[in-house]
Design an enzyme around this catalytic site. Structure first.
Site, PDB file in Angstrom:
ATOM      1  N   LYS A  19       6.371   3.259   2.637  1.00 36.50           N
ATOM      2  CA  LYS A  19       5.510   2.470   1.741  1.00 36.50           C
ATOM      3  C   LYS A  19       5.146   3.276   0.496  1.00 36.50           C
ATOM      4  CE  LYS A  19       1.281   0.927   3.213  1.00 36.50           C
ATOM      5  NZ  LYS A  19       0.219   1.178   2.224  1.00 36.50           N
ATOM      6  N   ARG A  24       6.082   4.072  -5.449  1.00 33.76           N
ATOM      7  CA  ARG A  24       6.351   5.008  -6.545  1.00 33.76           C
ATOM      8  C   ARG A  24       7.695   4.723  -7.192  1.00 33.76           C
ATOM      9  NH1 ARG A  24       2.663   6.998  -3.168  1.00 33.76           N
ATOM     10  NH2 ARG A  24       1.245   8.663  -3.814  1.00 33.76           N
ATOM     11  N   GLY A  93      -4.311  -0.237  -2.018  1.00 35.73           N
ATOM     12  CA  GLY A  93      -5.040   0.826  -2.712  1.00 35.73           C
ATOM     13  C   GLY A  93      -4.107   1.665  -3.571  1.00 35.73           C
ATOM     14  N   GLN A 168      -3.535   9.431  -3.688  1.00 35.63           N
ATOM     15  CA  GLN A 168      -3.744   8.336  -4.651  1.00 35.63           C
ATOM     16  C   GLN A 168      -4.506   8.848  -5.862  1.00 35.63           C
ATOM     17  OE1 GLN A 168      -5.443   5.034  -2.495  1.00 35.63           O
ATOM     18  NE2 GLN A 168      -3.559   4.681  -1.358  1.00 35.63           N
ATOM     19  N   ASP A 314      -2.933   8.274   8.022  1.00 37.74           N
ATOM     20  CA  ASP A 314      -2.699   6.871   8.395  1.00 37.74           C
ATOM     21  C   ASP A 314      -2.301   6.728   9.870  1.00 37.74           C
ATOM     22  OD1 ASP A 314      -3.315   6.098   5.827  1.00 37.74           O
ATOM     23  OD2 ASP A 314      -1.230   6.075   5.154  1.00 37.74           O
ATOM     24  N   ARG A 345     -11.942   2.626   9.782  1.00 40.01           N
ATOM     25  CA  ARG A 345     -11.079   2.851  10.951  1.00 40.01           C
ATOM     26  C   ARG A 345     -11.772   3.654  12.054  1.00 40.01           C
ATOM     27  NH1 ARG A 345      -5.295   3.565   7.694  1.00 40.01           N
ATOM     28  NH2 ARG A 345      -4.981   1.319   7.395  1.00 40.01           N
ATOM     29  N   ARG A 387      -2.718  -1.338  10.275  1.00 40.95           N
ATOM     30  CA  ARG A 387      -2.536  -0.189  11.173  1.00 40.95           C
ATOM     31  C   ARG A 387      -3.356  -0.340  12.465  1.00 40.95           C
ATOM     32  NH1 ARG A 387       1.173   2.244   8.563  1.00 40.95           N
ATOM     33  NH2 ARG A 387       1.012   2.625   6.329  1.00 40.95           N
TER      34      ARG A 387
HETATM   35  C1  S3P Z   1      -1.245   6.936   0.034  1.00 40.92           C
HETATM   36  C2  S3P Z   1      -2.168   7.925   0.198  1.00 40.92           C
HETATM   37  C3  S3P Z   1      -3.180   7.898   1.278  1.00 40.92           C
HETATM   38  C4  S3P Z   1      -2.782   6.927   2.388  1.00 40.92           C
HETATM   39  C5  S3P Z   1      -2.326   5.609   1.846  1.00 40.92           C
HETATM   40  C6  S3P Z   1      -1.127   5.792   0.947  1.00 40.92           C
HETATM   41  C7  S3P Z   1      -0.300   7.036  -1.110  1.00 40.92           C
HETATM   42  O1  S3P Z   1      -4.406   7.485   0.738  1.00 40.92           O
HETATM   43  O2  S3P Z   1      -3.867   6.747   3.268  1.00 40.92           O
HETATM   44  O3  S3P Z   1      -1.994   4.734   2.899  1.00 40.92           O
HETATM   45  O4  S3P Z   1       0.714   6.317  -1.135  1.00 40.92           O
HETATM   46  O5  S3P Z   1      -0.562   7.845  -2.016  1.00 40.92           O
HETATM   47  P1  S3P Z   1      -5.419   8.530   0.023  1.00 40.92           P
HETATM   48  O6  S3P Z   1      -4.735   9.096  -1.124  1.00 40.92           O
HETATM   49  O7  S3P Z   1      -6.588   7.699  -0.411  1.00 40.92           O
HETATM   50  O8  S3P Z   1      -5.780   9.516   1.090  1.00 40.92           O
END
Ligand code: S3P
Length: 427
Positions: A19, A24, A93, A168, A314, A345, A387
């Site tokens: 994912k 990206r 997110g 993120q 995750d 969670r 999840r």
């Molecule tokens: C992700 C980073 C993680 C992860 C999310 C995907 C990403 O989040 O939990 O499912 O693709 O950069 P955080 O960066 O908020 O920890």
């Protein structure tokens, strides 16, 4: 979805594309010059939200449904167009936060929102560093959450130190840094997933890393690439758990990404006594992958915390399920981030595992699970969190009686074919 106890898992499964890497690939290809071809792209709802947003930003993207093949006709760093509607990031997110970094530097304004869950998730963590770079970014309800309003502006390079490891946040800052007037650096307390650094470099960006600091220098154009997305270790995790727990199981999970910043599940599961063998290890465009052979094993409790946490963040829901059936106590700490994922969670796992008969306690930054009690089937409230739903589908395979998962269609966020694959292995 209703599930029963099962006697064994057997066979081979290929999990869908990663994912994080799928998101990206579309984002960076949109900012590159020329046509990028992506294969094994995850056609889950989250990544489709990313495609939808970039189409609205004027990028021509061709998806061959069901084939995982995407062609992105990139228009270069300055080729995005003002969208004529609010951008809807759905449940994702990653889409909202990474896109905010890119949009902070454009010469137009946008409104970004998403579903009910996303509107509760903290955005201050990106608003603060992006504002320091000069971004004009506001939370419409002034609660630090989406909807966000972004007015593109000239940006300056900064050196930002994050309090929590978050890919993120790091990626949002690095993407804004593509457009800044000087070098941009992000230092994290421990390393979060580094897919952005790897893939931005592949597209030609000037990205360097040293320890837990990533840096980007602006000034390079990005060039179209061919990207093959490895299988998602976060999706493989459900089968790693299921085959470890259900007696007489032996499965092969093909083509799983094993990037060291993502593979904490392998270490944690092995620390619990899991029998996992890696075969056919290879590297494609900087991302390592392997086939995983998983056989059932007697599991015992462990401690999970510190710098391991970002590498399995995750996977903590499914690790909690493994811990519930393992002998002895498992302590999960340093994982307060779990409270601000697609659901809280910590609370949702504690509540549902307790409903099934597990001895589990929520702590401010994790869970304490006293495993080994037999669990019974129950009606699970997954809070529309993919999840959580998949974790309890695995718990159901080991519980006495029937487990009912209302709203189980939320698995399509990251793994549309999950139940079909699980049923095939269990029959
Ligand atoms: C992700 C980073 C993680 C992860 C999310 C995907 C990403 O989040 O939990 O499912 O693709 O950069 P955080 O960066 O908020 O920890």
């Amino acid at each position: 979805m209703k599930l029963q106890k099962t006697t064994k898992l057997r066979g081979t499964v290929t999990v869908p594309g990663d994912k994080s890497i799928s998101h990206r690939s579309v984002m960076f290809a949109s900012l590159a010059e020329g046509t990028s071809e992506i294969t094994n792209f995850l056609e889950g709802a989250d990544c489709l939200s990313t495609i939808d947003c970039f189409r609205r930003l004027g990028i021509s993207i061709r998806l061959q449904p069901g084939m995982g093949k995407v062609s992105v006709h990139g228009r270069g760093l300055h080729g995005l167009k003002v969208p004529d509607t609010t951008l809807d990031t759905g449940n994702s997110g990653t889409t909202l936060r990474l896109l905010s970094g890119i949009l902070s530097a454009q010469n137009f304004s946008v409104r970004l929102t998403g579903d009910a869950s996303i509107q509760k998730r903290p955005m201050q963590r990106i608003m603060e560093p992006l504002s320091q770079m000069g971004a004009q970014i506001a939370s419409e309800k002034e609660n630090g959450c989406a909807p966000l309003f972004i007015q593109g502006a000239p940006l300056r390079g900064i050196h930002y130190t994050t309090r929590t490891a978050s890919a993120q946040v790091k990626s949002a800052i690095l993407l804004a840094g593509l457009y800044a007037d000087g070098i941009t650096k992000v230092t994290e307390p421990c390393l979060s997933r580094n897919h952005s650094e790897i893939m931005l470099r592949l597209f030609g960006a000037d990205v360097s890393t040293e320890g837990t600091t990533a840096a980007i220098r602006p000034g390079r154009t990005l060039t179209a690439r061919k990207i093959h997305v490895p299988g998602d270790i976060s999706s493989a995790a459900y089968f790693i758990a299921a085959a470890s727990l259900v007696p007489h199981s032996e499965i092969c999970i093909q083509n799983v990404g094993i990037n060291p910043t993502r593979n904490g599940i392998l270490q944690a599961a092995k620390a619990m006594g899991a029998d996992i063998t890696l075969e056919n290890i290879r590297t494609d465009n900087g991302e390592a992958s392997a086939d995983l052979i998983v056989r059932s094993a007697a599991l015992h409790g462990t401690e999970i915390g510190g710098s391991l946490i970002p590498t399995l963040i995750d996977e903590l829901p499914i690790l909690a399920v493994m811990a519930a059936f393992a002998d002895g106590t498992t302590v999960i700490r340093d994982a307060a981030e779990l409270k601000v994922k697609e659901s809280n969670r910590i609370d949702v796992m504690t509540e549902n595992l307790r409903t099934m008969g597990c001895d589990i306690e929520a702590t401010p930054d994790g869970m304490i699970i006293r495993g080994g009690r037999p669990l019974h089937g129950a009606v699970i409230d997954s809070h529309a969190d993919h999840r959580i739903a998949m974790s309890f589908a695995v718990a159901a395979l080991m519980a006495d009686g029937e487990t009912c998962l209302p709203g189980s269609e939320c698995v399509s966020i990251s793994y549309p074919g999950f139940f079909a694959d699980l049923h095939r292995l269990a029959n």
